[in-house]
Design a protein around this motif. Structure first.
Motif, PDB file in Angstrom:
ATOM      1  N   PHE A  48       0.814  -1.211   0.000  1.00 50.55           N
ATOM      2  CA  PHE A  48       0.000   0.000   0.000  1.00 50.55           C
ATOM      3  C   PHE A  48       0.849   1.264   0.000  1.00 50.55           C
ATOM      4  O   PHE A  48       1.931   1.308   0.591  1.00 50.55           O
ATOM      5  N   GLN A  49       0.333   2.295  -0.646  1.00 48.49           N
ATOM      6  CA  GLN A  49       0.811   3.656  -0.470  1.00 48.49           C
ATOM      7  C   GLN A  49      -0.050   4.245   0.650  1.00 48.49           C
ATOM      8  O   GLN A  49      -1.275   4.309   0.534  1.00 48.49           O
ATOM      9  N   VAL A  50       0.569   4.664   1.756  1.00 47.65           N
ATOM     10  CA  VAL A  50      -0.173   5.037   2.960  1.00 47.65           C
ATOM     11  C   VAL A  50      -0.196   6.547   3.146  1.00 47.65           C
ATOM     12  O   VAL A  50       0.820   7.226   2.951  1.00 47.65           O
ATOM     13  N   GLN A  51      -1.360   7.068   3.528  1.00 43.56           N
ATOM     14  CA  GLN A  51      -1.464   8.467   3.943  1.00 43.56           C
ATOM     15  C   GLN A  51      -2.150   8.518   5.301  1.00 43.56           C
ATOM     16  O   GLN A  51      -3.212   7.927   5.498  1.00 43.56           O
ATOM     17  N   ILE A  52      -1.520   9.235   6.246  1.00 44.89           N
ATOM     18  CA  ILE A  52      -2.064   9.387   7.588  1.00 44.89           C
ATOM     19  C   ILE A  52      -2.984  10.608   7.624  1.00 44.89           C
ATOM     20  O   ILE A  52      -2.622  11.687   7.158  1.00 44.89           O
ATOM     21  N   LEU A  53      -4.169  10.435   8.196  1.00 36.51           N
ATOM     22  CA  LEU A  53      -5.123  11.534   8.347  1.00 36.51           C
ATOM     23  C   LEU A  53      -5.410  11.738   9.831  1.00 36.51           C
ATOM     24  O   LEU A  53      -5.794  10.802  10.530  1.00 36.51           O
ATOM     25  N   ASN A  54      -5.213  12.959  10.286  1.00 34.65           N
ATOM     26  CA  ASN A  54      -5.506  13.316  11.673  1.00 34.65           C
ATOM     27  C   ASN A  54      -6.362  14.581  11.658  1.00 34.65           C
ATOM     28  O   ASN A  54      -5.910  15.667  12.011  1.00 34.65           O
ATOM     29  N   PRO A  55      -7.628  14.456  11.217  1.00 35.16           N
ATOM     30  CA  PRO A  55      -8.449  15.654  10.996  1.00 35.16           C
ATOM     31  C   PRO A  55      -8.793  16.383  12.278  1.00 35.16           C
ATOM     32  O   PRO A  55      -9.040  15.778  13.319  1.00 35.16           O
ATOM     33  N   LYS A  56      -8.802  17.697  12.184  1.00 36.29           N
ATOM     34  CA  LYS A  56      -9.266  18.560  13.266  1.00 36.29           C
ATOM     35  C   LYS A  56     -10.662  19.056  12.911  1.00 36.29           C
ATOM     36  O   LYS A  56     -11.152  18.851  11.807  1.00 36.29           O
ATOM     37  N   ARG A  57     -11.288  19.735  13.840  1.00 36.37           N
ATOM     38  CA  ARG A  57     -12.625  20.266  13.574  1.00 36.37           C
ATOM     39  C   ARG A  57     -12.603  21.274  12.429  1.00 36.37           C
ATOM     40  O   ARG A  57     -13.580  21.418  11.692  1.00 36.37           O
ATOM     41  N   THR A  58     -11.466  21.956  12.269  1.00 35.85           N
ATOM     42  CA  THR A  58     -11.357  22.984  11.231  1.00 35.85           C
ATOM     43  C   THR A  58     -10.849  22.444   9.899  1.00 35.85           C
ATOM     44  O   THR A  58     -10.741  23.202   8.934  1.00 35.85           O
ATOM     45  N   THR A  59     -10.525  21.151   9.829  1.00 35.74           N
ATOM     46  CA  THR A  59     -10.036  20.579   8.576  1.00 35.74           C
ATOM     47  C   THR A  59     -11.156  20.566   7.537  1.00 35.74           C
ATOM     48  O   THR A  59     -12.218  19.993   7.782  1.00 35.74           O
ATOM     49  N   PRO A  60     -10.972  21.196   6.379  1.00 40.33           N
ATOM     50  CA  PRO A  60     -12.023  21.177   5.350  1.00 40.33           C
ATOM     51  C   PRO A  60     -12.338  19.747   4.930  1.00 40.33           C
ATOM     52  O   PRO A  60     -11.432  18.955   4.650  1.00 40.33           O
ATOM     53  N   LEU A  61     -13.606  19.413   4.885  1.00 45.02           N
ATOM     54  CA  LEU A  61     -13.991  18.061   4.491  1.00 45.02           C
ATOM     55  C   LEU A  61     -13.588  17.765   3.054  1.00 45.02           C
ATOM     56  O   LEU A  61     -13.404  16.606   2.683  1.00 45.02           O
ATOM     57  N   SER A  62     -13.454  18.802   2.248  1.00 42.85           N
ATOM     58  CA  SER A  62     -13.044  18.579   0.860  1.00 42.85           C
ATOM     59  C   SER A  62     -11.646  17.971   0.790  1.00 42.85           C
ATOM     60  O   SER A  62     -11.343  17.203  -0.132  1.00 42.85           O
ATOM     61  N   GLU A  63     -10.768  18.298   1.757  1.00 43.11           N
ATOM     62  CA  GLU A  63      -9.430  17.708   1.778  1.00 43.11           C
ATOM     63  C   GLU A  63      -9.519  16.213   2.081  1.00 43.11           C
ATOM     64  O   GLU A  63      -8.841  15.390   1.452  1.00 43.11           O
ATOM     65  N   ILE A  64     -10.347  15.862   3.063  1.00 43.95           N
ATOM     66  CA  ILE A  64     -10.519  14.451   3.408  1.00 43.95           C
ATOM     67  C   ILE A  64     -11.187  13.716   2.253  1.00 43.95           C
ATOM     68  O   ILE A  64     -10.813  12.587   1.908  1.00 43.95           O
ATOM     69  N   HIS A  65     -12.170  14.353   1.640  1.00 44.14           N
ATOM     70  CA  HIS A  65     -12.865  13.748   0.503  1.00 44.14           C
ATOM     71  C   HIS A  65     -11.895  13.458  -0.637  1.00 44.14           C
ATOM     72  O   HIS A  65     -11.954  12.392  -1.270  1.00 44.14           O
ATOM     73  N   ALA A  66     -10.984  14.393  -0.903  1.00 41.18           N
ATOM     74  CA  ALA A  66     -10.035  14.213  -2.000  1.00 41.18           C
ATOM     75  C   ALA A  66      -9.145  13.000  -1.768  1.00 41.18           C
ATOM     76  O   ALA A  66      -8.829  12.257  -2.705  1.00 41.18           O
ATOM     77  N   VAL A  67      -8.743  12.776  -0.513  1.00 46.19           N
ATOM     78  CA  VAL A  67      -7.894  11.624  -0.196  1.00 46.19           C
ATOM     79  C   VAL A  67      -8.685  10.323  -0.311  1.00 46.19           C
ATOM     80  O   VAL A  67      -8.259   9.368  -0.975  1.00 46.19           O
ATOM     81  N   LEU A  68      -9.857  10.269   0.323  1.00 48.20           N
ATOM     82  CA  LEU A  68     -10.607   9.014   0.376  1.00 48.20           C
ATOM     83  C   LEU A  68     -11.208   8.633  -0.973  1.00 48.20           C
ATOM     84  O   LEU A  68     -11.325   7.447  -1.290  1.00 48.20           O
ATOM     85  N   SER A  69     -11.597   9.608  -1.767  1.00 52.15           N
ATOM     86  CA  SER A  69     -12.191   9.280  -3.064  1.00 52.15           C
ATOM     87  C   SER A  69     -11.161   8.703  -4.027  1.00 52.15           C
ATOM     88  O   SER A  69     -11.528   8.136  -5.060  1.00 52.15           O
ATOM     89  N   SER A  70      -9.871   8.838  -3.690  1.00 48.71           N
ATOM     90  CA  SER A  70      -8.818   8.259  -4.527  1.00 48.71           C
ATOM     91  C   SER A  70      -8.121   7.097  -3.830  1.00 48.71           C
ATOM     92  O   SER A  70      -7.083   6.632  -4.290  1.00 48.71           O
ATOM     93  N   SER A  71      -8.688   6.615  -2.718  1.00 49.70           N
ATOM     94  CA  SER A  71      -8.088   5.509  -1.960  1.00 49.70           C
ATOM     95  C   SER A  71      -8.846   4.215  -2.206  1.00 49.70           C
ATOM     96  O   SER A  71     -10.052   4.221  -2.463  1.00 49.70           O
ATOM     97  N   GLN A  72      -8.111   3.116  -2.104  1.00 46.74           N
ATOM     98  CA  GLN A  72      -8.732   1.797  -2.225  1.00 46.74           C
ATOM     99  C   GLN A  72      -9.064   1.189  -0.867  1.00 46.74           C
ATOM    100  O   GLN A  72      -9.827   0.224  -0.789  1.00 46.74           O
ATOM    101  N   ALA A  73      -8.487   1.735   0.206  1.00 51.74           N
ATOM    102  CA  ALA A  73      -8.723   1.172   1.535  1.00 51.74           C
ATOM    103  C   ALA A  73      -8.642   2.272   2.584  1.00 51.74           C
ATOM    104  O   ALA A  73      -7.947   3.272   2.414  1.00 51.74           O
ATOM    105  N   MET A  74      -9.382   2.061   3.677  1.00 48.83           N
ATOM    106  CA  MET A  74      -9.385   3.000   4.802  1.00 48.83           C
ATOM    107  C   MET A  74      -9.322   2.191   6.081  1.00 48.83           C
ATOM    108  O   MET A  74     -10.031   1.188   6.239  1.00 48.83           O
ATOM    109  N   LEU A  75      -8.459   2.617   7.009  1.00 47.69           N
ATOM    110  CA  LEU A  75      -8.327   1.962   8.303  1.00 47.69           C
ATOM    111  C   LEU A  75      -8.579   2.999   9.385  1.00 47.69           C
ATOM    112  O   LEU A  75      -8.009   4.092   9.353  1.00 47.69           O
TER     113      LEU A  75
END
Length: 497
Positions: free
Chosen positions: A376-403
């Motif tokens: 796997f190519q791994v990306q760590i996500l540690n979202p805060k309350r102020t993290t734009p959901l569009s940033e998280i969406h961009a990562v997950l919509s291009s991912s094959q797996a989420m843990l």
């Protein structure tokens, strides 16, 4: 390994354990995530998922639509659009020509399935459907006027008698939030009073300051657990989509307990549900006039939409349609995208959500290395309350797996494409909650769902309690008195004697 501390956030509600013993202020869970079997299974599922994803057409993730008008990027409101009233006039004409040959229920009025039998003849219609254990929803039709100064809404006109929808003069009181069974949180929701006033009372009514000219309205609250991403979707956005879908954007959203940050966070999604500027019921202060109003939201279940309950029947609207709307909202955002190294890597991509204060993965480096060795190519996500959901969406919509460890962050699986893999780490005693709130909804969305259930020896509790202690042997959630899901999870303390 995962560490578990007591959390002070009330919004995490039933997902967190508040305390174990009175003299214990912190508890830890540790997870050993280096077992071979889960990773092997994950590799198998991911390989199958990649084949599915590669077979999808290029535009499968996003639903194409015509270019929107220039968007107002104000953080306090979404754009205002004034459409033609032709469609509403046609509806009124058709309704006036129809006959009231079939019985009408309040739920049918709310769903819009009885339009052909309800004549807009100046009568005041007020009814409430309180049959659902999760939510109350009321319906008003006629000369409707809001009064923020008294937290009330009135409909003026003669009240019809002897009708099956049980129209009433009221007053009806309602808290428009979808956690009806939770008395504690419902007591924090602003209550609104609905009245049907006879024609003689119209003379004393305040004059309309904003006339919505036939465009219906929906009243909702963004109080309660708003601030927790799970509740923002489960209690708010998905029920809002269910309730407003039949209007296809031609609806005004009236918000109680309005939060500017909520509008900023979800503005691009709200624009897909309503063509009009949101109304802050309390702060706006003006008298808004409607001819039709729904107060409260419909809900089908945990992070899901039941196509059989969407009206009109046979429309086949489901959770995939809501996901498409979210993709349109966040996919068109100008927020930063994931790094080129991550989004363009030929390797399957895995997003790992981490936490800082509770349920922390202590051996994160080892977990990342194990995932990398698995390909796997791994990306760590540690979202805060102020993290734009569009940033998280961009990562997950291009991912094959989420843990992710069980908690509100797992809600982000809604951003993943069908065929992707969701691996949820399930702490001690949370088996039912893990599957009910995330596992089953993920499967309905078309994801491959897997669980990693924490064993007793993998928890740091095993270092603080004997292996035969009930804390480790029978951890279970403290059930609420009314039999519904618990707000908090409490591990049983050590038995004495």
């Amino acid at each position: 390994m995962v560490q578990r501390n007591r959390t002070k956030s009330s919004s995490s509600s039933f997902h967190d354990i508040d305390h174990i013993r009175d003299h214990k202020h912190k508890q830890y869970l540790q997870f050993l995530l280096l077992r071979c079997l889960p990773l092997l299974l994950l590799m198998i599922f991911t390989a199958a998922s990649m084949l599915r994803l590669l077979s999808l057409p290029a535009g499968a993730l996003f639903v194409e639509e015509e270019e929107d008008e220039v968007r107002d990027h104000s953080k306090y409101s979404i754009r205002t659009h004034i459409p033609s009233s032709k469609a509403h006039q046609e509806i009124k004409t058709e309704a006036a020509a129809a006959t009231a040959s079939s019985p009408i229920t309040c739920s049918a009025l709310i769903d819009g399935t009885s339009r052909e039998t309800v004549v807009d003849d100046g009568r005041a219609v007020l009814c409430c459907d309180r049959s659902h254990h999760r939510t109350d929803v009321c319906y008003m039709r006629g000369d409707i006027r809001t009064d923020p100064s008294t937290s009330s809404i009135s409909v003026y006109g003669p009240v019809p008698e002897g009708l099956s929808w049980n129209s009433t003069t009221g007053p009806e009181r309602i808290r428009p939030y979808t956690r009806k069974w939770e008395t504690g949180v419902m007591n924090t929701i602003d209550e609104i009073t609905l009245r049907a006033v006879p024609p003689s009372g119209r003379a004393a009514a305040a004059a309309c300051e904003v006339d919505h000219e036939g465009v219906p309205g929906v009243v909702l609250s963004t109080g309660g657990y708003t601030g927790n991403v799970y509740h923002e979707f489960n209690d708010g956005l998905i029920p809002l989509y269910i309730t407003t879908k039949r209007f296809e954007g031609e609806v005004v959203l009236v918000v109680l307990e309005y939060h500017s940050w909520w509008v900023t966070k979800y503005g691009t999604v709200l624009e897909k549900m309503s063509n009009y500027k949101l109304v802050d019921f309390a702060k706006d202060g003006r008298v808004h006039c409607f001819s039709e109003l729904i107060v409260g939201l419909k809900i089908h279940g945990e992070l899901t939409i039941d196509p059989q309950l969407i009206m009109p029947q046979g429309s086949k609207v489901g959770i995939h349609d809501f996901q498409a709307l979210v993709n349109q909202g966040f996919g068109n955002s100008m927020q930063p995208q994931p790094s080129k190294e991550y989004c363009c890597s030929p390797k399957p991509k895995m997003a790992i959500f981490i936490r800082n204060k509770s349920r922390v993965i202590l051996n994160l480096r080892e977990v990342v290395r194990a995932c990398q060795r698995a390909g796997f190519q791994v990306q760590i996500l540690n979202p805060k309350r102020t993290t734009p959901l569009s940033e998280i969406h961009a990562v997950l919509s291009s991912s094959q797996a989420m843990l992710a460890v069980h908690g509100a962050a797992v809600t982000h699986f809604l951003f993943m494409r069908p065929g992707s893999v969701l691996l949820q780490i399930v702490p001690l005693g949370l088996d039912w909650a893990a599957d009910e709130y995330y596992g089953e909804p993920a499967r309905k969305l078309g994801l491959e769902y897997m669980e990693y259930k924490v064993a007793k020896h993998e928890s740091s509790l095993s270092k603080e309690y004997d292996s035969h202690d009930p804390v480790l042997l029978i951890p279970r959630p403290l059930q609420a008195k009314d039999g519904m899901r618990p707000r908090r999870y409490i591990l049983k303390s050590r038995m004495s004697g």
